[in-house]
Write an enzyme that holds these catalytic residues in place. Structure first.
Site, PDB file in Angstrom:
ATOM      1  N   CYS A 124      -4.031  13.474  -1.778  1.00  0.00           N
ATOM      2  CA  CYS A 124      -2.936  14.442  -1.940  1.00  0.00           C
ATOM      3  C   CYS A 124      -1.702  13.767  -2.533  1.00  0.00           C
ATOM      4  CB  CYS A 124      -2.607  15.057  -0.586  1.00  0.00           C
ATOM      5  SG  CYS A 124      -1.172  16.126  -0.633  1.00  0.00           S
ATOM      6  N   CYS A 137       1.673  14.961  -0.951  1.00  0.00           N
ATOM      7  CA  CYS A 137       1.933  14.429   0.397  1.00  0.00           C
ATOM      8  C   CYS A 137       2.331  12.954   0.334  1.00  0.00           C
ATOM      9  CB  CYS A 137       0.696  14.521   1.290  1.00  0.00           C
ATOM     10  SG  CYS A 137      -0.257  16.010   1.119  1.00  0.00           S
ATOM     11  N   ASP A 138       1.646  12.175  -0.492  1.00  0.00           N
ATOM     12  CA  ASP A 138       1.764  10.716  -0.388  1.00  0.00           C
ATOM     13  C   ASP A 138       2.396  10.027  -1.595  1.00  0.00           C
ATOM     14  OD1 ASP A 138       0.463  10.894   2.066  1.00  0.00           O
ATOM     15  OD2 ASP A 138      -1.515  10.778   1.144  1.00  0.00           O
TER      16      ASP A 138
END
Ligand code: NAP
Length: 316
Positions: free
Chosen positions: A137, A140-141
């Site tokens: 992701c 997200c990261d």
């Protein structure tokens, strides 16, 4: 035993297909609930930017699905945070039973819209380094990889779009693809091919992900020469396709070889009263807009089915 209310529809899954179905069903004044095991939004909620959903030229994935959720809830959709464990087709009087981790529902119709989850490469070190340099992701990261050198695996729309997004953070992004041609849509291919921060390694697969605590090296294999090389990176983002979320779907519902649910053009499965829509179905195009279109079609079919099947003479 407590008599269960017979619902018109249970929607399983809260991505774009489920939320569109919820909007349409609530607007048609169906007695409907949606069951979603996590947060509504599906894979779009971890998609950085969406530039091909009509009418919203400049929007992030979370914003787009946030709007969809609000619109459906405002229309009257009830969303319950429960995980579906089992569907028992035709097991309830006049309906299908849906069992969750905390409840049981009976509905005239069920719409399966559970989409899919990221596929893993399946190489040595992948699971061990999850969250320590391995990610599925970018939204997200991505921010953890500021000024770092990272790899992206895959050659489809997801890999190339997310690689472009990751250039906002990383100093260098290397796309590793198992062939010498990308599968991604031409316009994003071109953006990536001329991006100064993006490099490509062709005809290559990842055989191992290494690093004591966090990722620091990939073992790469050239599929043409079989040569194994080391490639130093600080992170690896994997976008090699998705696996359909059908663990709770009974075996009598027809699926294709890859496990996606077969439907007709009205989104009917082979079991009357059970419908499917969005990325979970067997089809070629998996786009947000096609998922929404499937869902709108499904609700019209469901209305027709419920009205027809539950007419007086058939209603017990
Ligand atoms: P995809 O189109 O199935 O592409 C998967 C990529 O991973 C392919 O390039 C494939 O290589 C590669 N791959 C598969 N297994 C691999 C393995 N074990 N090791 C290394 N590489 C592997 O998946 P996707 O990109 O996630 O897209 C899924 C669907 O969503 C598609 O229909 C796509 O068009 C759609 N999508 C649309 C948008 C958009 O419209 N904005 C954005 C994202 C996704 P090969 O090419 O050799 O098969």
């Amino acid at each position: 035993m407590e008599k269960k209310e017979l619902l018109d529809l249970v929607i399983i899954g809260g991505g774009p297909a489920g939320l569109t179905a919820g909007l349409y069903a609530a607007r048609s004044q169906m007695n409907v609930i949606m069951l979603e095991k996590m947060m509504p939004g599906g894979m779009v909620s971890i998609t950085a930017e969406v530039e091909n959903y009509p009418g919203t030229p400049d929007i992030t994935g979370p914003e787009l699905v946030g709007n969809m959720e609000k619109q459906a809830r405002d229309m009257g959709l009830e969303i319950k945070s429960e995980e579906v464990l089992l569907i028992e087709p035709g097991a309830g009087i006049n309906g299908h039973i849906v069992k969750t981790d905390s409840n049981e529902y009976i509905a005239k119709s069920v719409l399966i819209a559970t989409g899919s989850t990221p596929r893993k490469i399946g190489c040595v070190g992948e699971s061990e380094h999850l969250g320590r340099g391995v990610s599925y992701c970018a939204t997200c990261d991505g921010a953890f990889f500021r000024e770092k050198e990272i790899a992206v695996v895959g050659g489809g729309d997801s890999a190339v779009e997310e690689a472009l997004y990751l250039t906002k953070f990383a100093s260098k992004v290397t796309i590793i693809h198992r062939r010498d041609k990308l599968r991604a849509t031409k316009v994003i291919q071109e953006k990536a091919l001329k991006h100064p921060k993006i490099n490509f390694i062709w005809d290559t697969v990842v055989e191992g992900i290494e690093g004591k605590m966090i990722v620091d090296n990939l073992k790469l294999k050239n599929v043409k020469t079989n040569e194994i090389t080391d490639f130093k990176v600080q992170g690896i983002f994997v976008f090699v396709g998705y696996i359909p979320g059908t663990s709770f779907v009974p075996g009598i519902i027809d699926k294709d070889q890859a496990g996606y649910i077969k439907t007709d053009m009205e989104m009917r499965t082979n079991i009357p009263g059970i419908f499917a829509a969005g990325d979970i179905i067997s089809k070629k195009q998996r786009q947000i807009v096609t998922a929404c279109g499937d869902a709108a079609t499904a609700i019209k079919s469901i209305e027709f089915y419920n009205d027809w099947y539950f007419e007086e003479e058939q209603y017990l």
